[in-house]
Write a protein that holds these residues in place. Sequence first.
Motif, short mmCIF file in Angstrom:
data_model
loop_
_atom_site.label_atom_id
_atom_site.label_comp_id
_atom_site.label_asym_id
_atom_site.label_seq_id
_atom_site.Cartn_x
_atom_site.Cartn_y
_atom_site.Cartn_z
N LEU A 148 0.82 -1.21 0.00
CA LEU A 148 0.00 0.00 0.00
C LEU A 148 0.86 1.26 0.00
CD1 LEU A 148 -2.84 -1.01 2.50
CD2 LEU A 148 -2.99 -0.82 0.01
N VAL A 149 1.89 1.29 0.82
CA VAL A 149 2.77 2.47 0.88
C VAL A 149 3.54 2.61 -0.43
CG1 VAL A 149 4.82 3.40 2.02
CG2 VAL A 149 2.92 2.57 3.37
N GLY A 150 3.99 1.50 -1.01
CA GLY A 150 4.70 1.57 -2.28
C GLY A 150 3.83 2.16 -3.39
N LEU A 151 2.59 1.69 -3.47
CA LEU A 151 1.68 2.24 -4.49
C LEU A 151 1.36 3.71 -4.22
CD1 LEU A 151 -0.78 -0.77 -4.92
CD2 LEU A 151 0.92 0.06 -6.55
N MET A 152 1.25 4.03 -2.94
CA MET A 152 0.96 5.41 -2.57
C MET A 152 2.10 6.34 -3.00
SD MET A 152 -0.33 6.33 1.24
CE MET A 152 0.39 4.81 1.75
N LEU A 207 4.33 5.73 -5.30
CA LEU A 207 4.38 5.75 -6.76
C LEU A 207 3.42 6.80 -7.31
CD1 LEU A 207 5.38 4.49 -9.45
CD2 LEU A 207 3.43 2.93 -9.28
N ALA A 208 2.20 6.80 -6.80
CA ALA A 208 1.22 7.81 -7.24
C ALA A 208 1.67 9.22 -6.84
CB ALA A 208 -0.14 7.49 -6.63
N ALA A 209 2.27 9.35 -5.65
CA ALA A 209 2.74 10.67 -5.22
C ALA A 209 3.90 11.14 -6.09
CB ALA A 209 3.18 10.61 -3.76
N GLY A 210 4.78 10.21 -6.45
CA GLY A 210 5.90 10.58 -7.32
C GLY A 210 5.41 11.02 -8.69
N LEU A 211 4.42 10.31 -9.23
CA LEU A 211 3.86 10.72 -10.53
C LEU A 211 3.16 12.08 -10.41
CD1 LEU A 211 2.43 7.31 -11.82
CD2 LEU A 211 4.45 8.54 -12.65
N GLY A 212 2.49 12.29 -9.30
CA GLY A 212 1.84 13.59 -9.08
C GLY A 212 2.84 14.70 -8.93
N TRP A 213 3.94 14.43 -8.24
CA TRP A 213 4.98 15.45 -8.08
C TRP A 213 5.64 15.76 -9.41
CZ3 TRP A 213 10.39 15.06 -8.60
CH2 TRP A 213 11.10 16.17 -8.15
N PHE A 227 1.00 14.67 1.17
CA PHE A 227 -0.24 13.92 1.35
C PHE A 227 0.03 12.41 1.43
CE2 PHE A 227 -2.22 17.81 -0.48
CZ PHE A 227 -2.97 18.13 0.63
N ALA A 228 0.99 11.93 0.65
CA ALA A 228 1.34 10.51 0.71
C ALA A 228 1.91 10.16 2.08
CB ALA A 228 2.35 10.17 -0.39
N LEU A 229 2.72 11.04 2.65
CA LEU A 229 3.27 10.80 3.98
C LEU A 229 2.15 10.76 5.02
CD1 LEU A 229 5.77 10.51 5.78
CD2 LEU A 229 5.74 13.00 6.01
N LEU A 230 1.24 11.72 4.97
CA LEU A 230 0.12 11.74 5.91
C LEU A 230 -0.77 10.52 5.73
CD1 LEU A 230 -0.87 15.52 5.80
CD2 LEU A 230 0.32 14.31 7.63
N TYR A 231 -1.02 10.16 4.49
CA TYR A 231 -1.86 9.00 4.22
C TYR A 231 -1.17 7.72 4.68
CZ TYR A 231 -5.11 5.97 1.76
OH TYR A 231 -6.04 5.02 1.46
N GLY A 232 0.16 7.64 4.52
CA GLY A 232 0.91 6.48 5.00
C GLY A 232 0.79 6.32 6.51
N VAL A 233 0.86 7.43 7.24
CA VAL A 233 0.70 7.38 8.69
C VAL A 233 -0.72 6.93 9.03
CG1 VAL A 233 0.60 8.81 10.78
CG2 VAL A 233 2.49 9.07 9.18
N LEU A 234 -1.71 7.44 8.32
CA LEU A 234 -3.10 7.06 8.56
C LEU A 234 -3.32 5.57 8.31
CD1 LEU A 234 -6.03 8.06 9.16
CD2 LEU A 234 -6.30 8.22 6.69
#
Length: 158
Positions: free
Chosen positions: A36-40, A42-48, A58-65
Amino acid sequence: MIEVLPSSTDGPAMQLRLRPPRALTARQFVALFGVLVGLMWLAAGLGWWAGNVFAPVFALLYGVLVAVALRCSWRGGEREEAIRVGPAAVQVFPSPGSPPAFQAHPHWVRLRIGSDERVWLASSGRQVEVGSFLGPAERLQLAEKLQGLLAAADGRNR
């Protein structure tokens, strides 16, 4: 999960140990979190890369959640309940090492099954729900096992 064990304190007493069923092992839970964190990320990197500078935050916050949610889910599976049925007493222990939440002579204990398959032990105006974290089919199995143990402890099966 329902385990039937001989009680170590009373001679002929039996004990039921109830634990919620687990779908994943600890290693599988960690692997799930990693995927889940890897996919998150990946999506954050593409967004960046596409220009969203806040995507990694947001990926960091979502990973903590997600980590907190999975930890709470895992801790919920660590619950345990014990029901000791012997010739002198029926005792319900809500967690290991705690005092009994319910205690009565087996002759006076009544087993009740609600319309929603909830299982209750009652005696002298006191009642306690047992196996609340089990599924409906497992609760019915619990009721059958308790009925047999109560009958054997009271001598009604002779």
